[in-house]
Scaffold this motif. Structure first.
Motif, PDB file in Angstrom:
ATOM      1  N   ASP A  31      -4.881   5.161   7.274  1.00 34.08           N
ATOM      2  CA  ASP A  31      -4.468   5.447   5.967  1.00 34.08           C
ATOM      3  C   ASP A  31      -4.886   4.526   5.047  1.00 34.08           C
ATOM      4  OD1 ASP A  31      -2.683   3.538   6.669  1.00 34.08           O
ATOM      5  OD2 ASP A  31      -0.925   4.427   5.884  1.00 34.08           O
ATOM      6  N   GLU A  32      -5.840   3.623   5.332  1.00 32.13           N
ATOM      7  CA  GLU A  32      -6.424   2.762   4.502  1.00 32.13           C
ATOM      8  C   GLU A  32      -6.917   3.460   3.114  1.00 32.13           C
ATOM      9  OE1 GLU A  32     -10.354  -0.378   4.505  1.00 32.13           O
ATOM     10  OE2 GLU A  32     -10.219   1.290   5.925  1.00 32.13           O
ATOM     11  N   ALA A  33      -6.707   2.805   2.030  1.00 33.55           N
ATOM     12  CA  ALA A  33      -7.068   3.492   0.617  1.00 33.55           C
ATOM     13  C   ALA A  33      -8.606   2.965   0.157  1.00 33.55           C
ATOM     14  CB  ALA A  33      -6.087   2.972  -0.409  1.00 33.55           C
ATOM     15  N   GLN A  43      -5.911   7.641   0.324  1.00 36.04           N
ATOM     16  CA  GLN A  43      -5.892   7.326   1.767  1.00 36.04           C
ATOM     17  C   GLN A  43      -7.188   7.982   2.353  1.00 36.04           C
ATOM     18  OE1 GLN A  43      -2.875   7.665   0.065  1.00 36.04           O
ATOM     19  NE2 GLN A  43      -2.638   5.624   0.366  1.00 36.04           N
TER      20      GLN A  43
END
Length: 615
Positions: A31-33, A43
């Motif tokens: 869920d890295e932005a 995300q």
């Protein structure tokens, strides 16, 4: 086989000590932005597009002076024509070609490079200048694999590489310096300093690299000096102003193929960029107003010279008017062109030379992103292009991300991309044709990404198909031999990535891409496999990298055999103190003989050592 054995020994030697000190403080984040592909932080598991990210820490530890070689081990299916010890050059028969999913071009104008979301390419030939992208200037890289035209416009057919620039993050002064020297009298030096006080921040960086070259039959030396300056002011948490500028001044000797080596093909080029950005983030409304100016002067010993410009304004706003919905509305204006000269050509070949040509383009775009419940994220977008040369064009795109369960996301998307004819296509030299239309491409992809083992292991698999049409090409068998929209291609394949990170001291990334092309295309290997580890024990670090390329066409001659090769690189670092580190980097340690382009051999074993200081 030799490379596999060597890499296996490396891992075996360090595995026990690494496992003994593993900390679970770091995990790979699904869920890295990211901002590429959305124009707003979002995300990755809510974005249908395939996006790879490279952090500042990865850039730092790579030891690379230029940011592009780092992508070769971080982005599935990425290929870079880095055939010199240092630097890429510019003009015919130079390096720097970028390929994603087998899509490139000669010149390299089907993969778009952006800096802070603003397009960067030469105004006449419409290709990026690889030597202008210093690693010291970049905080983060986000690469969208596949068509990215809805948000970014022309040239984003194979993908878009967004270089996000650095700025001061901590109060007071901070900086670093790096000096290295290695094989073939290769020198590398860079320094950067940043300062932040309250709402004001600034950063400056300088770089210098040079090499005598490795070719014994020709002159292939290179030298380049770059500078970067950025300043900004945060008026409030939701409003900030910043400006930055970059300069790159390079000299390159193009060696020619081994069948016709060159001693006097000297090429000098100055590239510059200036940008101003006003960014707002007021909760339900966020966006930016961006101004950019890109310019260059090129002088070749063969008689060619040019001046070019690429200027523009980008304005966009992200609107959250309804629950779980984001509407992105934007307008892009670009003005690009230039003037070229070559008095050594006979008059019939000087078509368009000595005349300033300029193209204007105004694009409007709209993208909607909608979350449906907790599991489904849908996006759809449309870009309207108005070009002063060929008129109007519409580019649609849409995608779906379905979170089947926690940490497992299915993705699918389809999008149309294009490349506007460049100044050289339309107006310069006898092959030019003012009636050319844009090149077109439809890109389709589907796959999944997931996290397992307590989020320490990330898996990604994507299948894709890219169908290009209206490609601009010259058929020498026709009369007159001018450019026409007669080319096409169909690329199909798979790309995958496995990333394992148990702690700050142990990271491994494995990429594999398979591409099936229906045409004889340069820089489109059938198999592209890479494995890189970053291993740290106390004060000692080692980064081994192995890469195998199979089924690479390095010539447009059908009868020429495919190129297959394996490379091994190792970088070692030792922390003398918390502020001082020594390093040694060895590349092509198997001394593999190979050619990305027929007639242009790649460097054999080469080594660089140096010292890095932080303050």
């Amino acid at each position: 086989m030799k490379a596999s054995v060597i890499l296996g020994l490396i891992f075996t030697f360090y595995a026990s000590s690494l496992l003994a000190q593993v900390k679970d403080s770091l995990t790979v984040a699904l869920d890295e932005a990211v901002v590429t592909g959305t124009r707003i932080e979002r995300q990755k598991n809510k974005i249908a597009a395939s996006i790879s990210t490279i952090s500042r820490n990865t850039i730092d530890r790579s030891g690379e002076l230029n940011v592009l070689p780092i992508l070769a081990y971080q982005v599935p299916g990425f290929l870079l024509n880095d055939r010199s010890i240092s630097g890429f050059g510019v003009g015919p028969a130079s390096g720097g070609n970028i390929s994603i999913r087998g899509i490139s071009g000669t010149p390299n104008n089907r993969v778009l490079v952006l800096i802070d979301g603003q397009p960067q390419y030469m105004g006449i030939f419409a290709h990026p200048i690889a030597d202008a992208y210093s690693a010291s200037d970049i905080e983060r890289v986000e690469v969208q694999r596949g068509a990215a035209a809805v948000l970014y416009g022309s040239n984003a057919m194979g993908g878009a590489i967004n270089l996000i620039t650095r700025k001061a993050g901590k109060e007071g002064w901070k900086g670093s310096a790096n000096l290295g020297y290695g094989s073939y009298r290769t020198f590398m030096g860079n320094a950067h300093a940043s300062y932040k006080q309250g709402k004001f921040h600034s950063m400056i960086a300088i770089n210098r690299n040079s090499t005598a070259g490795f070719r014994t039959d020709a002159a292939d030396s290179f030298k380049n000096s770059t500078g970067y300056l950025k300043m900004g002011y945060d008026f409030s948490p939701g409003l900030s102003l910043s400006g930055d500028m970059q300069l790159a001044d390079a000299t390159y000797y193009q060696p020619g193929p081994t069948a016709a080596p060159m001693e006097t093909d000297k090429r000098e080029y100055l590239r510059g960029r200036a940008a101003l950005s006003l960014r707002n983030d007021w909760g339900n409304v966020s966006g930016a107003l961006l101004f950019f100016h890109n310019f260059g002067e090129h002088t070749f010993q063969t008689g060619f010279s040019s001046t070019d410009q690429n200027q523009g304004i980008t304005f966009y706003q992200n609107l959250s008017l309804l629950p779980k919905q984001i509407l992105t509305v934007g307008i892009d204006y670009k003005r690009y062109g230039g003037k070229a000269f070559n008095e050594t050509l006979p008059p019939p070949a000087r078509v368009g030379l000595g005349t300033q040509f300029t193209i204007h383009e105004t694009d409007l775009y709209l993208q909607a992103q909608q979350d449906l419940g907790e599991k489904i994220s849908f996006n759809a977008g449309l870009r309207h292009v108005s070009n002063s040369q060929y008129g109007q064009k519409l580019l649609p795109g849409f995608g779906l991300a379905y979170r089947l369960r926690q940490n497992f996301t299915l993705k699918a998307s389809s999008s149309k991309a294009f490349r506007s004819p460049s100044i050289v296509d339309l107006y310069l030299f006898p092959t030019s044709n003012e009636s050319l239309r844009p090149e077109e491409l439809w890109s389709h992809e589907a796959g999944f990404q997931t996290l397992i083992l307590d989020s320490k292991l990330s898996l990604e698999l994507m299948a894709f198909m890219a169908k290009g049409s209206n490609l601009i090409q010259v058929n020498p068998m026709t009369t007159p031999s001018i450019g026409s929209n007669s080319g096409s291609f169909l690329n199909k394949g798979l790309e995958s990535q496995i990333r394992f990170q148990t702690a700050e001291s142990w990271q491994v990334i494995l990429n594999y891409a398979y591409v099936d092309v229906d045409k004889n295309i340069l820089f489109a290997p059938q198999h592209n496999l890479s494995l890189q580890a970053d291993l740290q024990v106390n004060k000692f670090s080692i980064i081994p990298s192995i890469r195998h390329i199979g089924g690479l066409r390095n010539s447009l001659t059908e009868s020429d055999a495919n190129e297959n090769y394996t490379l091994l690189n190792i970088r070692s670092m030792y922390a003398i103190s918390p502020k001082i580190s020594a390093y040694i980097t060895g590349k092509n340690l198997l001394n593999t003989a190979y050619q990305l382009e027929k007639g242009f051999p790649m460097p054999g074993i080469n080594v660089m050592s140096g010292i890095q200081v932080k303050f």
